[in-house]
Design a protein around this motif. Sequence first.
Motif, short mmCIF file in Angstrom:
data_model
loop_
_atom_site.label_atom_id
_atom_site.label_comp_id
_atom_site.label_asym_id
_atom_site.label_seq_id
_atom_site.Cartn_x
_atom_site.Cartn_y
_atom_site.Cartn_z
N SER A 1 18.32 -7.87 -0.12
CA SER A 1 16.86 -7.79 0.64
C SER A 1 17.23 -10.00 0.04
CB SER A 1 15.81 -7.44 0.33
OG SER A 1 15.86 -6.53 0.37
N GLU A 2 17.29 -10.40 -1.18
CA GLU A 2 17.31 -11.67 -1.44
C GLU A 2 19.02 -12.29 -1.23
OE1 GLU A 2 16.94 -11.33 -5.86
OE2 GLU A 2 14.61 -11.39 -5.32
N GLN A 3 19.89 -11.51 -1.07
CA GLN A 3 20.97 -11.98 -0.14
C GLN A 3 21.23 -12.25 1.16
OE1 GLN A 3 24.07 -9.45 -1.28
NE2 GLN A 3 23.80 -9.22 -2.96
N ALA A 4 19.68 -11.42 1.65
CA ALA A 4 19.63 -11.64 3.68
C ALA A 4 18.69 -13.22 3.20
CB ALA A 4 19.42 -10.67 3.95
N GLY A 5 18.27 -13.81 1.61
CA GLY A 5 17.21 -14.51 2.22
C GLY A 5 15.99 -14.29 2.63
N THR A 6 15.50 -12.71 2.52
CA THR A 6 14.18 -12.71 2.43
C THR A 6 13.72 -12.02 0.67
OG1 THR A 6 12.49 -11.13 4.19
CG2 THR A 6 14.88 -10.03 3.37
N ARG A 7 12.13 -13.18 1.21
CA ARG A 7 11.20 -12.34 0.09
C ARG A 7 10.57 -11.10 -0.11
NH1 ARG A 7 8.12 -16.37 -2.67
NH2 ARG A 7 7.32 -14.62 -4.41
N VAL A 8 10.91 -9.98 -0.32
CA VAL A 8 10.16 -8.69 0.51
C VAL A 8 9.18 -8.47 -0.49
CG1 VAL A 8 10.87 -5.77 -0.35
CG2 VAL A 8 12.51 -7.69 1.14
N ARG A 9 7.90 -8.28 -0.66
CA ARG A 9 6.99 -7.99 -1.31
C ARG A 9 7.09 -6.37 -1.67
NH1 ARG A 9 4.19 -13.16 -1.05
NH2 ARG A 9 5.42 -14.31 -0.94
N GLY A 10 7.81 -5.44 -1.98
CA GLY A 10 7.50 -3.96 -2.44
C GLY A 10 8.54 -3.25 -1.15
N VAL A 11 8.73 -2.49 -2.28
CA VAL A 11 9.22 -1.03 -1.78
C VAL A 11 8.71 0.11 -1.95
CG1 VAL A 11 11.82 -0.03 -2.00
CG2 VAL A 11 11.50 -2.09 -2.17
N TYR A 12 8.21 0.74 -0.66
CA TYR A 12 7.28 1.92 -0.46
C TYR A 12 8.06 2.96 -0.25
CZ TYR A 12 4.10 -1.47 -1.79
OH TYR A 12 3.14 -2.62 -2.03
N GLN A 13 8.08 4.28 -1.07
CA GLN A 13 8.53 4.95 -0.05
C GLN A 13 7.28 5.90 0.59
OE1 GLN A 13 8.97 8.42 -2.99
NE2 GLN A 13 8.72 10.31 -2.27
N TRP A 14 7.53 6.00 1.85
CA TRP A 14 6.69 6.55 3.05
C TRP A 14 7.20 7.65 3.46
CZ3 TRP A 14 9.31 5.74 8.37
CH2 TRP A 14 8.82 6.23 9.87
N ARG A 15 5.77 8.57 2.48
CA ARG A 15 5.54 10.27 3.30
C ARG A 15 5.20 10.51 4.38
NH1 ARG A 15 1.76 13.13 -0.46
NH2 ARG A 15 1.35 11.46 -2.36
N LEU A 16 6.46 10.88 5.25
CA LEU A 16 6.81 11.18 6.43
C LEU A 16 6.89 12.80 6.64
CD1 LEU A 16 7.65 10.75 9.30
CD2 LEU A 16 9.65 9.86 9.46
N SER A 17 7.54 13.37 5.62
CA SER A 17 7.60 15.01 5.03
C SER A 17 6.63 15.78 5.25
CB SER A 17 8.75 15.27 4.41
OG SER A 17 7.89 15.11 3.08
#
Length: 369
Positions: free
Chosen positions: A185-201
């Motif tokens: 994400s940083e390489q793409a120049g975006t500042r991501v404020r978190g990575v989340y697991q999405w309980r879709l299952s």
Amino acid sequence: MSSAAATTAISTDSPEARRYNRIRRRLGIADFILGLVLLVVLLATGWSGTLRDLTYRAAFQNYTLAVFLYVLMLMGAGKVLGLGLDFYGFRLEHRFQLSNQRLRAWVWDEIKGLLVGVVLAAIVTELLYFIIREVPQHWWLIAWAVFLGLFVLLAQLAPVILFPIFYKFEPLQNEELKSRLVRLSEQAGTRVRGVYQWRLSEKSKKANAALTGLGNTRRIILADTLLENYSADEIEAVLAHELGHHVHRHILKSITVQAAITFVGFWAANEVLQYAIEHSNMFTGLADFANLPLLALVSTVLSLLVLPALNAYSRYNERQADRYAFRSLSSVEPFISAMNKLADQNLANARLPDSWSGSSTPIRRFPVA
Ligand SMILES: [Zn+2]
């Protein structure tokens, strides 16, 4: 994409996937027509006016409360009419083994969806008629600007307010994968404020991933169904596509396109409304909320007119995001294998059910070169 590659891409779709997508498409068309019929009937029979009188009485002549009751009745009627199609959609997911959801959980989701819909529709409608009453001369221009602001606000708040109503999210535990994705994400120049697991299952057997939110709600969400069955390389490839949308500023561009369309929409709504007020005695004036179905009808017709162009624009964006993914990954193999796995698992162009939350993974089959 060359025509040969395109043919390969289409021919590798399974008959099951084609059948599923065909039914889904028809279901969407039926739902759209039903909504259109409801609006036309309300206007043609004068029931909209009857409903307005009814809600006025029930609200003890309080305008704001009457508008709320009117929206409530309209949404309720729409829901009841569309219930058969909604249930058919639920059964369809099971028929193609795409869903884990039990009937009771589905009913609860439908109720929550209706409540969220009523709250959003009530806020928008109350604001609309407030603006109409305060600035009748330029209401459509002010309403356009206000709604644009709301739209951006909703895109920002959706990941923290709307999504959790339907799904559980928790911070991603896998630190190694997390740091890889944050680096990408940083390489793409975006500042991501978190990575989340999405309980879709809990609900679905489909897999998905998305980069959602704006500003300080910007986050990567990864379905647990994706985390379980895809390698770190494949997950990175999926995210690289999402980041392609960011690099090419697709969210900003989409908001600009939406702004232009809604500008025309509000202008047209005003013209149609003025005409209806002058040439028929359907409505007492601009502030007569019995004209709400007419406003909805204008926006529905307009959205239908611009749909082919919007679809073409969206396909163009997807290809641009793909090209970015190809450029930023050290190898295209994980990308191709991830997209083919997704196509098999999802049978469809599954996306997050919204256009304002940012982008989500396009799912289509890639020809294996
Ligand atoms: Zn995409």
